[in-house]
Design a protein around this motif. Structure first.
Motif, short mmCIF file in Angstrom:
data_model
loop_
_atom_site.label_atom_id
_atom_site.label_comp_id
_atom_site.label_asym_id
_atom_site.label_seq_id
_atom_site.Cartn_x
_atom_site.Cartn_y
_atom_site.Cartn_z
N LYS A 36 -11.87 -1.39 -6.62
CA LYS A 36 -11.92 -0.55 -5.34
C LYS A 36 -12.74 -0.80 -4.14
O LYS A 36 -12.34 -0.51 -3.01
CB LYS A 36 -12.77 0.92 -5.82
N ASN A 37 -13.72 -1.76 -4.32
CA ASN A 37 -14.48 -2.42 -3.24
C ASN A 37 -15.07 -3.66 -3.88
O ASN A 37 -15.28 -3.97 -4.91
CB ASN A 37 -15.91 -1.51 -3.17
N GLY A 38 -15.01 -4.53 -2.57
CA GLY A 38 -15.52 -5.95 -3.11
C GLY A 38 -14.92 -7.01 -2.05
O GLY A 38 -14.20 -6.46 -1.05
N THR A 39 -15.06 -8.27 -2.19
CA THR A 39 -14.61 -9.23 -1.17
C THR A 39 -13.73 -10.49 -2.00
O THR A 39 -14.44 -10.96 -3.02
CB THR A 39 -15.77 -9.77 -0.26
N ILE A 56 -10.85 -11.74 2.33
CA ILE A 56 -10.31 -10.41 2.26
C ILE A 56 -11.24 -9.32 1.92
O ILE A 56 -11.84 -9.11 0.84
CB ILE A 56 -9.07 -10.37 1.49
N LYS A 57 -11.45 -8.34 2.53
CA LYS A 57 -12.40 -6.99 2.33
C LYS A 57 -11.66 -6.17 1.50
O LYS A 57 -10.61 -5.65 2.27
CB LYS A 57 -13.13 -6.68 3.57
N ILE A 58 -11.96 -5.50 0.47
CA ILE A 58 -11.41 -4.65 -0.31
C ILE A 58 -11.98 -3.40 -0.22
O ILE A 58 -13.54 -3.21 -0.44
CB ILE A 58 -11.06 -4.87 -1.89
N ASP A 59 -11.49 -2.27 0.25
CA ASP A 59 -12.26 -0.82 0.65
C ASP A 59 -11.23 0.15 0.17
O ASP A 59 -10.65 0.96 0.96
CB ASP A 59 -12.51 -0.87 1.96
N GLY A 60 -11.17 0.37 -1.30
CA GLY A 60 -10.24 1.59 -1.51
C GLY A 60 -8.83 1.17 -2.12
O GLY A 60 -8.51 1.73 -2.91
N ASN A 61 -8.42 0.12 -1.48
CA ASN A 61 -7.06 -0.23 -1.77
C ASN A 61 -7.17 -1.72 -2.74
O ASN A 61 -7.56 -2.60 -1.73
CB ASN A 61 -6.36 -0.34 -0.50
N SER A 62 -6.44 -1.64 -3.71
CA SER A 62 -6.71 -2.84 -4.46
C SER A 62 -5.60 -3.88 -4.10
O SER A 62 -5.71 -5.03 -4.66
CB SER A 62 -6.57 -2.33 -5.90
N SER A 63 -4.88 -3.64 -3.21
CA SER A 63 -3.73 -4.49 -2.69
C SER A 63 -4.31 -5.46 -1.68
O SER A 63 -5.11 -4.86 -0.92
CB SER A 63 -2.58 -3.71 -2.41
N PHE A 64 -3.67 -6.33 -1.26
CA PHE A 64 -4.16 -7.52 -0.51
C PHE A 64 -3.12 -8.39 0.14
O PHE A 64 -2.10 -8.48 -0.45
CB PHE A 64 -5.63 -8.30 -0.70
#
Length: 237
Positions: A36-39, A56-64
């Motif tokens: 859900k959250n992380g880098t 890449i900052k992950i904020d709610g969306n697990s796709s990148f």
């Protein structure tokens, strides 16, 4: 260890780029189920250390998704910052090459649950690892058997196990050499030579180096292998 460091000396840095398609652009996409959250950090090896080339900052969306300028096919790492030490346990190793590469995994089984598609070199690397794991499994079994033989003071058994271990190592190195030669038209060939069998007899490395196609010879690992072989030959004179 010295040869390993020489084999993976400093290499040219990559830079992130926009989404405009180009022949030397890696279009990396992926999804980490449960995150859900992380880098995420995209890393490569410079002077035997992992160095980030993008984040890449992950904020709610697990796709990148990222586009990266890629000078040559290269092993990269996708590092998940869990707020702990920068350990390889959090790093997915993948063979990046120009084009579309997709990484699908999950938070609980980040490394072993990863499925990487879109890279021919990665496909070959997976094939190599699958067979190579058999030699590693046999080695572990022999280590356990040797320990038990030593414990019961059975020198004859120890000698027999040592002979089997030597044979296993030779077969492992021969397999790696043949695999590299059979895939001389892909960058996985010089990579295996440098990463897996850098300490093998120089005649085998020389054979792999000479078998590379012109395109592979001009790649990052192709050039490094050519220099590595030349340096060894020079030091042996």
């Amino acid at each position: 260890m010295k040869k390993s460091i020489i084999a993976f000396a400093a290499i040219a840095l990559f830079a992130s780029c926009d989404k405009k398609e180009s022949t030397d652009s890696l279009h990396l996409t992926g999804n980490i189920k449960g995150l859900k959250n992380g880098t995420l950090y995209i890393q490569h090896i410079v002077d035997t250390s992992l160095v980030a080339i993008d984040s890449i900052k992950i904020d709610g969306n697990s796709s990148f998704e990222r586009d990266i300028k890629l000078a040559s096919p290269e092993m990269l790492y996708l590092f998940l910052d869990r707020g702990v030490t920068n350990s390889l346990d959090n790093n997915i190793l993948f063979f990046a090459e120009p084009g579309n590469v997709h990484i699908e995994t999950n938070l609980d089984n980040f490394i072993f649950g990863a499925k990487i598609t879109g890279s021919k070199n990665q496909e070959l690397y997976d094939e190599y690892k699958k067979i190579n794991s058999r030699f590693n499994d046999e080695n572990l079994a022999l280590v356990e058997a040797r320990f038990k033989a030593i414990k019961r003071q059975d020198q004859k058994a120890v000698d027999s196990i040592d002979a089997k271990n030597d044979s296993n190592i030779k077969r492992k190195y021969l397999f790696a050499t043949n695999f590299a030669i059979n895939n001389k038209d892909h960058e996985i060939a010089p990579y295996i030579a440098l990463a897996e069998i850098y300490d093998i007899n120089i005649k085998f490395l020389d054979t792999i180096q000479k078998s590379m196609t012109p395109k592979v010879a001009q790649s990052l690992y192709g050039k490094k292998l050519t220099k590595y072989v030349a340096d060894i030959k020079k030091s042996e004179k």
